[in-house]
Scaffold this active site. Sequence first.
Site, short mmCIF file in Angstrom:
data_model
loop_
_atom_site.label_atom_id
_atom_site.label_comp_id
_atom_site.label_asym_id
_atom_site.label_seq_id
_atom_site.Cartn_x
_atom_site.Cartn_y
_atom_site.Cartn_z
CD GLU A 65 -5.56 -4.75 31.57
OE1 GLU A 65 -5.09 -3.67 31.98
OE2 GLU A 65 -4.85 -5.68 31.14
CG ASP A 87 -18.01 -11.56 16.53
OD1 ASP A 87 -18.21 -10.97 15.44
OD2 ASP A 87 -18.72 -11.37 17.53
CG ASN A 107 -15.54 -8.32 18.87
OD1 ASN A 107 -16.20 -7.92 19.82
ND2 ASN A 107 -15.92 -9.31 18.11
CG ASP A 151 -16.74 -10.69 22.56
OD1 ASP A 151 -16.63 -11.90 22.83
OD2 ASP A 151 -17.84 -10.13 22.40
#
Length: 444
Positions: free
Chosen positions: A248, A290, A295, A308
Site C-alpha cells: 500500500e 539500514d 526509509n 524497506d
Amino acid sequence: MNDFSADAPKGAPVPTGRLKRASVLGATTAAIAGDVALGGLKRLAQGERPKLSDLLLTPNNARRIADDMARLRGATMKVGQLMSMEVGELMPPEIAQQFERLRAAGETMPPAQVRDVLQQELGCDFTRHFKRFNPRPIAAASIGQVHRAMLKDGREVAIKLQYPGVKESIDSDVSNIARLMKLSGAIPSEFDMGSLLETARQQLHEEADYEREAAQMESFRIALKADPRFVIPEHLPDLNTPHVLVMEFLESQPLESVETAPQDQRDTVTNALISLLLWELFDARHMQTDPNLANYRIMGDGKIALLDFGAARRFPEPLVEGYRQLLIAGLSGVPDEINAAATQLGYFEDAMPDALRQRLLVLFDMVMEPLRTAGTYDFGKSDLLPRLRDAGMEMAMERSLGPTPPPDSLFLHRKVAGMFLLAVRMKARLDVGAMVAPYATSGR
C-alpha cells in the site's frame, strides 16, 4: 500515466548477464592498467621512481570505479556504499568523495526496461492490473526502484521493481569488484576486505529476496501494530513475485522535512526512532539495519512510516546479551568491565598491543558520552561528532586499527551510527541515559 514511450523520463539501463557486467569492470581494469603504465613512464622520464600505490590510487581511477558501481548497481554499488561507510576515513579525502556519492540515490532504469521487467514478472498484459502506473520512479537504490501506481480497484500502491539480473549476479559481482579493489589499492591493506565483501554479499542476497522482505515487513507490522508512533505498509501478496514487491502507498513527507520543525517535534521524532532501535536490539532481537533516511517518512498525523525491510535481520541471543553487558559496563565506566565485555564481542584480542587497547577504550568512552550525561543531552550543541572523526582519522593515519568485528556487529554499527547522525541533524535534545536505562539490566 502509463507512458513507456521514448518521450517518457530517461534513465540508464542496468547491464544484465554475468559476462556483460564483468566486461564493464574489465574495461575499467584495463583503463587503470593503461594509466599506470603511461603515468609510470612519464614520471620515470622526469627522473622519479614512483610507487605503484601512487599510480593506482588516483582520483580519476576512483571516479571510474565509482561510476561503474553506480551504473551496474546491485552488489558492486553495495560494496561502494559499505566502503564509504566503513573505510571512508582511511582514504584520502579526494578518493573518499568519489565513493561517498554512491550513498545517494542511484541511477534509474529507462521506461523501456521498466516495461520489460513488468512484462517478465506480471505478463505481457501487465497493464490490466493498473488504472494508472507512473514509469518515473519515486525512489531508487542498489537493488531496485519504487514506482507509484493505482490498481483497478482504486487502491494506491507502491511497487518495488528489482533490477534485472542483479540477484543472479551477486556472487560474480562481488568476486569481480574484489579483484578491481585489490588492483586499484582503494582499500587500505590493514583493513579486512574479506569481511566487508562477505557482509555485502550476504546483505545483497537477503535484500534481493523479495519474498523474505515481505515476510519481514509483515512481522514488523504485526509487532508494532499497537505502537501509535509508527505505521508500516501492508504488502499485497496477489501481485508479488520474486522480483516485484507490491505494498500500500502511504502518503507522507520526507523525514528531512522535520529538520525545520519546532524543537519538541524534532525531539519526539528522534526519540521515537532511537527507542525503536533499542527495542529492535534488546527486546525483538530483530532489526531493520539500514538507517537511510529515505526509509522513514512522516505521515500527516505525525506518525512515522517505516519502509524497506530488505536489510532486516535477526540477531542471536548471545550477541544481544553481549551488547547488553557492554552497555552495562559502558555506563559504569569501569575499564576492566568494558575490556571484558568488548573482548567477549570480538572488539579486542588477547594479542592486541596495550597502546591500541587503551586508544580504543578512549574512543569507546567518547561514544558513551550521550548515555552517561545526566539529564538532557543537546546533540545540536555537541562537538562529539568532530571529536570522533578526528580520533578515527588519527588512528587511520597511524594505521592503528583493531580487529574487524563479525558481520552482525557491522550491521548494528551501521544502524547505531545512522541514528546518531539523525540526532545531530535534528539538533535533538534527549535524555539518552533514561532511554537506555531499562535495557542496562542483566537478565532482562
